[in-house]
Scaffold this motif. Structure first.
Motif, PDB file in Angstrom:
ATOM      1  N   GLU A  90       4.892  -0.525 -12.271  1.00  0.00           N
ATOM      2  CA  GLU A  90       3.780   0.452 -11.134  1.00  0.00           C
ATOM      3  C   GLU A  90       2.442  -0.828 -10.217  1.00  0.00           C
ATOM      4  O   GLU A  90       2.838  -2.079 -10.493  1.00  0.00           O
ATOM      5  CB  GLU A  90       2.644   0.899 -12.623  1.00  0.00           C
ATOM      6  CG  GLU A  90       1.869   1.751 -11.471  1.00  0.00           C
ATOM      7  CD  GLU A  90       0.971   2.702 -13.269  1.00  0.00           C
ATOM      8  OE1 GLU A  90       0.016   3.114 -12.291  1.00  0.00           O
ATOM      9  OE2 GLU A  90       1.559   2.570 -13.770  1.00  0.00           O
ATOM     10  N   VAL A  91       3.299  -0.258  -9.282  1.00  0.00           N
ATOM     11  CA  VAL A  91       2.303  -1.266  -8.014  1.00  0.00           C
ATOM     12  C   VAL A  91       1.153  -0.255  -7.866  1.00  0.00           C
ATOM     13  O   VAL A  91       0.397   0.531  -7.880  1.00  0.00           O
ATOM     14  CB  VAL A  91       3.446  -0.543  -7.140  1.00  0.00           C
ATOM     15  CG1 VAL A  91       2.337  -1.055  -5.726  1.00  0.00           C
ATOM     16  CG2 VAL A  91       3.967  -0.894  -7.015  1.00  0.00           C
ATOM     17  N   ALA A 114      -1.396  -2.062  -0.893  1.00  0.00           N
ATOM     18  CA  ALA A 114      -0.287  -2.199   0.338  1.00  0.00           C
ATOM     19  C   ALA A 114       0.335  -3.751  -0.646  1.00  0.00           C
ATOM     20  O   ALA A 114      -0.894  -4.523  -1.336  1.00  0.00           O
ATOM     21  CB  ALA A 114      -1.861  -3.505   0.766  1.00  0.00           C
ATOM     22  N   CYS A 115       1.657  -3.296  -0.627  1.00  0.00           N
ATOM     23  CA  CYS A 115       2.145  -4.334  -1.979  1.00  0.00           C
ATOM     24  C   CYS A 115       3.059  -5.023  -0.887  1.00  0.00           C
ATOM     25  O   CYS A 115       4.141  -4.611   0.286  1.00  0.00           O
ATOM     26  CB  CYS A 115       2.560  -3.922  -3.009  1.00  0.00           C
ATOM     27  SG  CYS A 115       3.638  -2.137  -2.615  1.00  0.00           S
ATOM     28  N   LEU A 116       3.658  -6.278  -1.667  1.00  0.00           N
ATOM     29  CA  LEU A 116       5.359  -6.635  -0.802  1.00  0.00           C
ATOM     30  C   LEU A 116       6.812  -6.429  -2.266  1.00  0.00           C
ATOM     31  O   LEU A 116       5.771  -6.770  -2.657  1.00  0.00           O
ATOM     32  CB  LEU A 116       5.108  -7.911  -0.257  1.00  0.00           C
ATOM     33  CG  LEU A 116       6.501  -9.225  -0.400  1.00  0.00           C
ATOM     34  CD1 LEU A 116       6.923  -8.741   1.201  1.00  0.00           C
ATOM     35  CD2 LEU A 116       6.812 -10.272  -0.862  1.00  0.00           C
ATOM     36  N   THR A 117       7.470  -5.817  -1.712  1.00  0.00           N
ATOM     37  CA  THR A 117       8.417  -6.432  -3.267  1.00  0.00           C
ATOM     38  C   THR A 117       9.681  -6.370  -2.068  1.00  0.00           C
ATOM     39  O   THR A 117      10.335  -6.520  -1.770  1.00  0.00           O
ATOM     40  CB  THR A 117       8.846  -4.146  -3.409  1.00  0.00           C
ATOM     41  OG1 THR A 117       9.211  -3.516  -2.349  1.00  0.00           O
ATOM     42  CG2 THR A 117       7.327  -3.895  -3.704  1.00  0.00           C
ATOM     43  N   PRO A 135      13.873  -2.426  -6.867  1.00  0.00           N
ATOM     44  CA  PRO A 135      12.726  -3.597  -5.980  1.00  0.00           C
ATOM     45  C   PRO A 135      11.806  -3.843  -7.072  1.00  0.00           C
ATOM     46  O   PRO A 135      11.540  -2.451  -7.601  1.00  0.00           O
ATOM     47  CB  PRO A 135      11.703  -2.602  -4.678  1.00  0.00           C
ATOM     48  CG  PRO A 135      13.730  -1.426  -4.242  1.00  0.00           C
ATOM     49  CD  PRO A 135      14.121  -1.719  -5.094  1.00  0.00           C
ATOM     50  N   VAL A 136      11.841  -4.744  -7.092  1.00  0.00           N
ATOM     51  CA  VAL A 136      10.156  -4.828  -7.626  1.00  0.00           C
ATOM     52  C   VAL A 136       9.169  -5.471  -7.047  1.00  0.00           C
ATOM     53  O   VAL A 136       9.417  -6.197  -5.726  1.00  0.00           O
ATOM     54  CB  VAL A 136      10.960  -6.364  -8.480  1.00  0.00           C
ATOM     55  CG1 VAL A 136      12.078  -5.571  -9.517  1.00  0.00           C
ATOM     56  CG2 VAL A 136      11.040  -7.516  -8.050  1.00  0.00           C
ATOM     57  N   LEU A 137       7.929  -5.721  -7.424  1.00  0.00           N
ATOM     58  CA  LEU A 137       7.120  -6.191  -7.020  1.00  0.00           C
ATOM     59  C   LEU A 137       6.703  -7.366  -7.087  1.00  0.00           C
ATOM     60  O   LEU A 137       6.662  -8.282  -7.770  1.00  0.00           O
ATOM     61  CB  LEU A 137       5.748  -5.597  -8.035  1.00  0.00           C
ATOM     62  CG  LEU A 137       4.220  -6.025  -7.503  1.00  0.00           C
ATOM     63  CD1 LEU A 137       3.863  -5.104  -6.162  1.00  0.00           C
ATOM     64  CD2 LEU A 137       3.396  -5.084  -8.256  1.00  0.00           C
ATOM     65  N   LEU A 138       6.174  -8.470  -5.731  1.00  0.00           N
ATOM     66  CA  LEU A 138       6.069  -9.665  -5.769  1.00  0.00           C
ATOM     67  C   LEU A 138       4.769 -10.120  -5.350  1.00  0.00           C
ATOM     68  O   LEU A 138       4.417 -11.190  -5.730  1.00  0.00           O
ATOM     69  CB  LEU A 138       7.400  -9.870  -4.297  1.00  0.00           C
ATOM     70  CG  LEU A 138       8.681  -9.358  -4.515  1.00  0.00           C
ATOM     71  CD1 LEU A 138       9.209 -10.403  -3.410  1.00  0.00           C
ATOM     72  CD2 LEU A 138       9.543 -10.508  -5.757  1.00  0.00           C
TER      73      LEU A 138
END
Length: 210
Positions: A184-185, A189-192, A201-204
């Motif tokens: 879960e994000v 504001a995130c980078l996947t 896509p996975v959370l980086l």
């Protein structure tokens, strides 16, 4: 854009990581096993002095680990505790390799990807005066808020090395996920990212809500 060199490194990046990773608090895998590359992406240093590359690797049969690295032509003052090792580059000469989370060039580049969808740098070789672009080994997707202005991000004032690794660099706090898996994000504001064998896509990384 990131200019690459067809060069040999002694020791190699993966050899450096094989010795360095087991000492990290977020390490998972087999100590002493060969480290293999899963994927990688780069950011640009506007000054063109520091290489910024993030490797996704495995130690033996362990999970995927995310390792941002900064390559420098001279030691970074005050960063001995974040030194991964030194290597000899057959074109550029001696290189000092640091955990990029503590390098001042990294937080602004990561913030641009997380907060403004800046994406990864295009990688290329120079061949007979022309650019030979290398296809990326993974895809990145960052947030982009219409009308939002990217803040000027300074050098890290504190780095908490864990899972995730927290980078406190005014005016933002960024989190680098060391063991990226579908999750879960925790922030808008995130980078996947996605790569061969991991099409979803996975959370980086993400901006820590304040």
């Amino acid at each position: 854009m990131a200019l690459l060199h067809r060069a040999e490194l002694r020791p190699s990046k993966l050899d450096l990581l094989a010795a360095w990773l087991p000492g990290r608090p977020w390490f998972a895998g087999t100590v002493g096993a060969a480290v293999t590359r899963v994927g990688a992406y780069r950011f640009d240093d506007p000054a063109g002095e520091v290489g910024i590359e993030t490797l996704l690797v495995r130690a033996g049969d362990g999970p995927v680990l995310q390792v941002p690295l900064a390559y420098r032509g001279a030691p970074l003052a005050g960063a001995d505790g974040w030194l991964v090792g030194t290597t000899e580059h057959s074109v550029l000469g001696p290189r000092w390799v640091y955990d990029a989370c503590a390098d001042p060039v990294y937080p602004p580049a990561l913030a641009a990807a997380v907060l403004a969808g800046a994406g990864q740098a295009e990688e290329y070789f120079e061949v007979d005066g022309r650019r030979d672009v290398r296809a990326p080994s993974m895809t990145l997707t960052g947030s982009r808020v219409d009308g939002a202005e990217l803040p000027a991000v300074g050098a890290p004032r504190e780095v908490v090395d864990g899972e995730p690794t927290l980078i406190r660099a005014d005016p933002v706090e960024l989190a680098v996920v060391r063991r990226p898996v579908p999750a879960e994000v925790p922030s808008d504001a995130c980078l996947t990212g996605a790569w061969a064998g991991q099409p979803a896509p996975v959370l980086l990384a993400y901006a820590v809500p304040r």
